[in-house]
Structure formats: C-alpha cells, structure tokens
Design a protein around this motif. Structure first.
Motif, PDB file in Angstrom:
ATOM      1  N   SER A 213       0.815  -1.226   0.000  1.00  0.00           N
ATOM      2  CA  SER A 213       0.000   0.000   0.000  1.00  0.00           C
ATOM      3  C   SER A 213       0.840   1.264   0.000  1.00  0.00           C
ATOM      4  O   SER A 213       0.647   2.149  -0.831  1.00  0.00           O
ATOM      5  CB  SER A 213      -0.929   0.005   1.222  1.00  0.00           C
ATOM      6  OG  SER A 213      -1.795  -1.096   1.163  1.00  0.00           O
ATOM      7  N   ARG A 214       1.786   1.363   0.938  1.00  0.00           N
ATOM      8  CA  ARG A 214       2.587   2.590   1.027  1.00  0.00           C
ATOM      9  C   ARG A 214       3.333   2.819  -0.284  1.00  0.00           C
ATOM     10  O   ARG A 214       3.416   3.940  -0.792  1.00  0.00           O
ATOM     11  CB  ARG A 214       3.573   2.508   2.188  1.00  0.00           C
ATOM     12  CG  ARG A 214       4.374   3.765   2.410  1.00  0.00           C
ATOM     13  CD  ARG A 214       5.283   3.699   3.617  1.00  0.00           C
ATOM     14  NE  ARG A 214       6.401   2.789   3.421  1.00  0.00           N
ATOM     15  CZ  ARG A 214       6.519   1.607   4.001  1.00  0.00           C
ATOM     16  NH1 ARG A 214       5.544   1.156   4.774  1.00  0.00           N
ATOM     17  NH2 ARG A 214       7.579   0.836   3.809  1.00  0.00           N
ATOM     18  N   GLN A 215       3.802   1.707  -0.872  1.00  0.00           N
ATOM     19  CA  GLN A 215       4.565   1.825  -2.129  1.00  0.00           C
ATOM     20  C   GLN A 215       3.675   2.285  -3.285  1.00  0.00           C
ATOM     21  O   GLN A 215       4.174   2.683  -4.332  1.00  0.00           O
ATOM     22  CB  GLN A 215       5.185   0.470  -2.497  1.00  0.00           C
ATOM     23  CG  GLN A 215       5.987  -0.206  -1.395  1.00  0.00           C
ATOM     24  CD  GLN A 215       7.196   0.621  -0.937  1.00  0.00           C
ATOM     25  OE1 GLN A 215       7.680   1.478  -1.658  1.00  0.00           O
ATOM     26  NE2 GLN A 215       7.666   0.373   0.274  1.00  0.00           N
ATOM     27  N   SER A 216       2.352   2.179  -3.094  1.00  0.00           N
ATOM     28  CA  SER A 216       1.427   2.578  -4.180  1.00  0.00           C
ATOM     29  C   SER A 216       1.240   4.081  -4.238  1.00  0.00           C
ATOM     30  O   SER A 216       0.655   4.601  -5.186  1.00  0.00           O
ATOM     31  CB  SER A 216       0.060   1.896  -3.991  1.00  0.00           C
ATOM     32  OG  SER A 216       0.227   0.493  -3.939  1.00  0.00           O
ATOM     33  N   ILE A 217       1.694   4.771  -3.208  1.00  0.00           N
ATOM     34  CA  ILE A 217       1.615   6.243  -3.204  1.00  0.00           C
ATOM     35  C   ILE A 217       2.871   6.771  -3.897  1.00  0.00           C
ATOM     36  O   ILE A 217       3.984   6.429  -3.490  1.00  0.00           O
ATOM     37  CB  ILE A 217       1.511   6.794  -1.767  1.00  0.00           C
ATOM     38  CG1 ILE A 217       0.256   6.242  -1.076  1.00  0.00           C
ATOM     39  CG2 ILE A 217       1.494   8.321  -1.788  1.00  0.00           C
ATOM     40  CD1 ILE A 217       0.085   6.695   0.363  1.00  0.00           C
ATOM     41  N   PRO A 218       2.733   7.583  -4.932  1.00  0.00           N
ATOM     42  CA  PRO A 218       3.892   8.045  -5.696  1.00  0.00           C
ATOM     43  C   PRO A 218       4.936   8.726  -4.817  1.00  0.00           C
ATOM     44  O   PRO A 218       4.578   9.441  -3.858  1.00  0.00           O
ATOM     45  CB  PRO A 218       3.299   9.036  -6.707  1.00  0.00           C
ATOM     46  CG  PRO A 218       1.856   8.685  -6.803  1.00  0.00           C
ATOM     47  CD  PRO A 218       1.470   8.125  -5.466  1.00  0.00           C
ATOM     48  N   LEU A 219       6.195   8.516  -5.121  1.00  0.00           N
ATOM     49  CA  LEU A 219       7.273   9.142  -4.350  1.00  0.00           C
ATOM     50  C   LEU A 219       7.192  10.664  -4.414  1.00  0.00           C
ATOM     51  O   LEU A 219       7.676  11.353  -3.525  1.00  0.00           O
ATOM     52  CB  LEU A 219       8.636   8.658  -4.882  1.00  0.00           C
ATOM     53  CG  LEU A 219       9.076   7.284  -4.338  1.00  0.00           C
ATOM     54  CD1 LEU A 219      10.322   6.804  -5.059  1.00  0.00           C
ATOM     55  CD2 LEU A 219       9.302   7.354  -2.826  1.00  0.00           C
TER      56      LEU A 219
ATOM     57  N   VAL B 229       7.996   7.048   9.766  1.00  0.00           N
ATOM     58  CA  VAL B 229       6.671   7.633   9.489  1.00  0.00           C
ATOM     59  C   VAL B 229       6.638   8.019   8.022  1.00  0.00           C
ATOM     60  O   VAL B 229       7.614   8.578   7.497  1.00  0.00           O
ATOM     61  CB  VAL B 229       6.394   8.894  10.339  1.00  0.00           C
ATOM     62  CG1 VAL B 229       5.016   9.478   9.997  1.00  0.00           C
ATOM     63  CG2 VAL B 229       6.479   8.579  11.823  1.00  0.00           C
ATOM     64  N   THR B 230       5.516   7.725   7.366  1.00  0.00           N
ATOM     65  CA  THR B 230       5.317   8.221   6.011  1.00  0.00           C
ATOM     66  C   THR B 230       4.165   9.224   6.041  1.00  0.00           C
ATOM     67  O   THR B 230       3.189   9.026   6.768  1.00  0.00           O
ATOM     68  CB  THR B 230       5.014   7.059   5.031  1.00  0.00           C
ATOM     69  OG1 THR B 230       5.177   7.506   3.694  1.00  0.00           O
ATOM     70  CG2 THR B 230       3.582   6.564   5.168  1.00  0.00           C
ATOM     71  N   GLU B 231       4.316  10.294   5.307  1.00  0.00           N
ATOM     72  CA  GLU B 231       3.268  11.324   5.197  1.00  0.00           C
ATOM     73  C   GLU B 231       2.987  11.572   3.717  1.00  0.00           C
ATOM     74  O   GLU B 231       3.935  11.544   2.914  1.00  0.00           O
ATOM     75  CB  GLU B 231       3.748  12.641   5.828  1.00  0.00           C
ATOM     76  CG  GLU B 231       3.928  12.617   7.321  1.00  0.00           C
ATOM     77  CD  GLU B 231       4.296  14.007   7.850  1.00  0.00           C
ATOM     78  OE1 GLU B 231       4.590  14.907   7.042  1.00  0.00           O
ATOM     79  OE2 GLU B 231       4.272  14.181   9.076  1.00  0.00           O
ATOM     80  N   PRO B 232       1.780  11.827   3.311  1.00  0.00           N
ATOM     81  CA  PRO B 232       0.539  11.727   4.078  1.00  0.00           C
ATOM     82  C   PRO B 232       0.110  10.263   4.196  1.00  0.00           C
ATOM     83  O   PRO B 232       0.691   9.397   3.549  1.00  0.00           O
ATOM     84  CB  PRO B 232      -0.451  12.511   3.226  1.00  0.00           C
ATOM     85  CG  PRO B 232       0.026  12.290   1.819  1.00  0.00           C
ATOM     86  CD  PRO B 232       1.516  12.228   1.907  1.00  0.00           C
ATOM     87  N   MET B 233      -0.899  10.014   4.994  1.00  0.00           N
ATOM     88  CA  MET B 233      -1.417   8.646   5.169  1.00  0.00           C
ATOM     89  C   MET B 233      -2.646   8.426   4.302  1.00  0.00           C
ATOM     90  O   MET B 233      -3.386   7.454   4.486  1.00  0.00           O
ATOM     91  CB  MET B 233      -1.726   8.391   6.646  1.00  0.00           C
ATOM     92  CG  MET B 233      -0.474   8.275   7.487  1.00  0.00           C
ATOM     93  SD  MET B 233      -0.764   8.144   9.241  1.00  0.00           S
ATOM     94  CE  MET B 233      -1.866   6.760   9.374  1.00  0.00           C
TER      95      MET B 233
END
Ligand code: FAS
Ligand code: PHB
Length: 389
Positions: free
Chosen positions: A164-170, A271-275
């Motif tokens: 999931s987190r990897q699906s959010i563009p860098l 922590v990754t932002e945004p969630m």
C-alpha cells in the motif's frame, strides 16, 4: 467482486477495521498474504492502551481480554541495580492491560468468522488501481486465478513490507526514518513471570525487559547486536545475560526454562506522510513503525483505525467527507507524539555503541530525574497509558 472498503492486510489493523465497519453495516473484503495460522503464529505486542481496549469492546471482541488480560497499574524501571515504579493510576487514573497481540488477533478472527466476514488468505500480486480516482479497484491472484475487487475505498493495513505505502507516488510521499544500532532478542517461556509488573532495565550491558502473557507464560527481551541471530543464543546464554541486566534480587527469583519461541526484532522509527492518497488510506505499520520500547506499535495502529472508521461512517451515514479528509492530519498528530515517546524511552533505556561518557552521564541523570520527579513520572505515565484519541 464489489465491496465498499477493500482492506489489504489481515493483521490487527485490517481485522479491527473490518469488524467495526461490519457492525455499522459497511461491507469490506480483507486480503491477507499469509494463512490464518501464520498470522496467529506471530509473537508481537503485549501491552494494550485503554483506547484499543475500548475499540475492541465496540467491536464485540473484548470478552476474553477482560477475562484473561492483566490490568497493570504501573511499571518498574531499573538501573544501577535498583528499581523504582511509575504509578499509572496515581498519575492518570488509567491502567494498561497486558494481553498478547496474538490473542487480540485471534479474537478478531473469531469475530469476523462469526459474522461471516469475507477474508481471502494466501493472496498474491495484490495491486492497487485508480486510488487517485473515484472508482478504485484492487487486483490479486489466488490459487492461480486473477481476481478484481471494485470498491469505494482501499485501506492499506498491510504492514511495513506491504504494497500500500509503495502505491503512493514518491512525488507525494515524504518518509522519515531512524534505524537503531541494536535489536531486541525476545523469548517466550512457559515459566512464571519474574515480577507482577513489567520491568524495563537499563544496565551497563544493555537493555532488558521482563514481560508476560499469563501466570505461566513469560516474555523476556534483551538488547542485542544487529549482527546477532537467534541461533547464536542458547537458552542458557540468554538467561545468564538477562540475569546480569536486572537487579540482583530479581535475578535471584527468575524462573528459567526452555524457550518456546526465540526471535530478533530490529528497531526503527518510521513515518510516512501523508497517510491518504485519494481513496487509499494507510493504517498501522503500513504507515509508521516505532521501536517496541514504549509498546506503541499496536496501539497507534488502533488510533489510526479509530479515525478511519469514524471517517468512513461519517461518509456513508451522513454523506460527509469531513472525517476522511481530516484522517491523515489527525492520525499523524497522534503518531508523532507516540514516535517521540518511543524514541525518548528507547534513548533512556538502551546503551548505544557510540555513547560517550558524557552521553552516559546524561542518560543516568535523566533516569535519576524520572525516579525523583513527580512531574516527570506524570509525563511518562500519560504517554505510556496512551494519549487521548
Ligand atoms: P501487521 O504487520 O501486524 O499486519 C499486516 C498484515 O498484512 C500481515 O498479516 C501481512 O501478512 C499482511 N500483508 C503484508 N503484505 C501484504 C500484501 N501485499 N497483500 C496482502 N496482505 C499483506 N508492537 C508493540 O506494541 N509491542 C511489541 O513488543 C512489538 N513487537 C514487535 C515485533 C516484531 C517482530 C514486529 C514486526 C512488530 C512488533 N510490534 C510491536 C509492532 C506490531 O505489534 C505492529 O504494530 C502491529 O502488528 C501493527 O499491526 P498491523 O498494522 O495490522 O500490521
Ligand atoms: C511484550 O510483552 O511483548 C512487550 C511489552 C512491552 C513493551 C514491548 C513488548 O514495551
């Protein structure tokens, strides 16, 4: 297939969200990479904040927790061969409950099964599509067959190593990380706990933690080198090292026995932002990691679930996006406070390879201040029992 919320990950975050939504008539499908037995074989957290207890009560999954969990009104901290107590109830009026994450997960699976919850196990190649559109979908393979789930929202509850987190563009994501120069070697033994409450120990040889699961199941940890492997440590070596790190009067009464589980967990703050990204919401370890020192991992996953659950109910019941629009900001506000506490408590209790003599003096002065100052103990207690949602 079609559902309102596609939940990736059948750990505590995904299961708790699915069960809470179900009770409000909001359907979901949980996709889990492993088997149920594999998930239930993980030995992880042991301390539940009241916020998580209340969520489990809301989910109808707290009966066994109340019957078998241990209410702890305080914790013990040792250094320099002496020990002092932080009294949670005196400072906050709130205890914590000691009840293993494995049991929480077992209770959640039982509730989902009883409700006929839709959980797909051993899924592979999960891919999130169109998260930044109003018609997202998830594809995956199971037993060689390709499947598709059309949904309104996707909850990424798939842990630190999930998709999931990897699906959010860098270009959208910002990540913050601290890797600690040591790990925790943990064992489970069918022996009575050495003390009635947890003992967090700072010793010249490193950190140790004495915890428990029940009156004949103990959980112990010692700080170890990152290069260590569980097979490098015999049970006898472990017990001898633990005894060197806790006060002598505790070591004398420590009941040892064969380990029934032995593992090493690396420590990191992350922590990754945004969630949130469009219709994708990250929950729990998929978005953040804490060193286990403050027992915040499972408990911050719970507050994420609380905020997302409230937001989705608001959307479906009141046709309002206020809750989902504020999810990331609200979740991160509480997460960063838990990250701070976990980092502070880890810095206080562990011996760092590059620690100077001055650093050590500061650490011991901080411990002495905590031992002697009521305000310091109040702050520690408020963070440990869990800051408000
Ligand atoms: P989880 O990682 O528990 O669950 C994620 C689920 O998603 C897993 O079941 C995984 O199989 C599944 N998954 C992953 N990728 C997938 C994919 N692509 N498709 C489908 N499913 C996928 N916290 C504490 O408070 N105290 C502790 O002592 C403590 N010890 C820990 C020790 C270890 C070794 C680890 C790794 C964590 C520990 N934690 C501890 C933190 C832990 O308890 C987490 O905070 C908690 O499991 C978070 O729950 P979830 O967010 O559900 O993530
Ligand atoms: C545990 O019992 O596994 C446990 C308890 C408290 C912690 C970490 C782990 O801070």
């Amino acid at each position: 297939m079609k559902t309102r919320v596609a939940i990736i990950g059948g750990g505590p975050s995904g299961l708790l969200l699915s069960q809470l939504l179900h009770l409000r008539g909001i359907d979901s499908i949980v996709l889990e990479r492993q088997t149920k037995e594999h998930v239930l074989g993980r030995i992880r957290a042991g301390v539940l904040e009241q916020g998580l207890v209340k969520l489990l009560e809301q989910a109808g999954c707290a009966d066994r927790l109340h019957a078998e969990g241990y209410v702890h009104d305080g914790t013990l901290i040792s250094y320099d061969n002496s020990m002092f107590r932080i009294d949670f109830t005196e400072h906050t009026g709130t205890p914590v409950i000691v009840y293993g994450q494995t049991e929480v997960t077992r209770d959640l699976y039982a509730a989902r099964d009883a409700a006929g919850g839709h959980i797909e196990f051993q899924v592979e190649d999960v891919v999130i599509h169109g998260a930044d559109t109003d018609a997202p979908h998830v594809t995956y393979t199971s037993q060689g067959q390709q499947h598709r789930i059309d949904c309104d929202f996707i909850a990424g509850c798939d842990g630190f190593h999930g998709v999931s987190r990897q699906s959010i563009p860098l270009t959208v994501r910002r990540e913050y990380e601290k890797i600690y120069p040591f790990g925790w070697l943990g064992i489970l033994s069918q022996t009575p706990p050495v003390a009635e409450e947890l003992i967090y120990a700072n010793s010249p040889r490193g950190f140790a933690l004495c915890s428990m699961r029940n009156e004949n199941l103990s959980r112990y940890y010692i700080q170890c080198a990152l290069s260590d492997k569980p097979e490098d440590w015999s049970d006898e070596d472990f017990w001898q090292e633990l005894k060197r790190r806790i006060p002598a009067d505790q070591a004398e009464k420590l009941v040892t026995g064969p380990s029934i589980e032995k593992s090493i967990a690396p420590l990191r703050s992350f922590v990754t932002e945004p969630m949130r990204w469009g219709r994708l919401f990250l929950c729990g370890d998929a978005a953040h990691i804490v060193p286990p020192t403050g027992a915040k991992g499972l408990n911050t996953a719970a507050s994420d679930v609380h905020y997302l659950y409230q937001g989705l109910c608001d959307y479906y019941e009141n046709d309002s996006t206020a809750g989902i629009d504020s999810y990331s900001e609200k979740a991160l506000a509480r997460i960063w406070k838990a990250e701070r506490f976990s980092w502070w408590f880890s810095s206080l209790m562990h011996r760092y390879p590059d620690q100077s003599e001055f650093d050590l003096k500061m650490q011991l002065a901080e411990l002495e201040f905590l031992r002697t100052n009521k305000s310091a103990q109040q702050a520690m207690a408020e963070n440990y029992v869990g800051l408000p949602y």
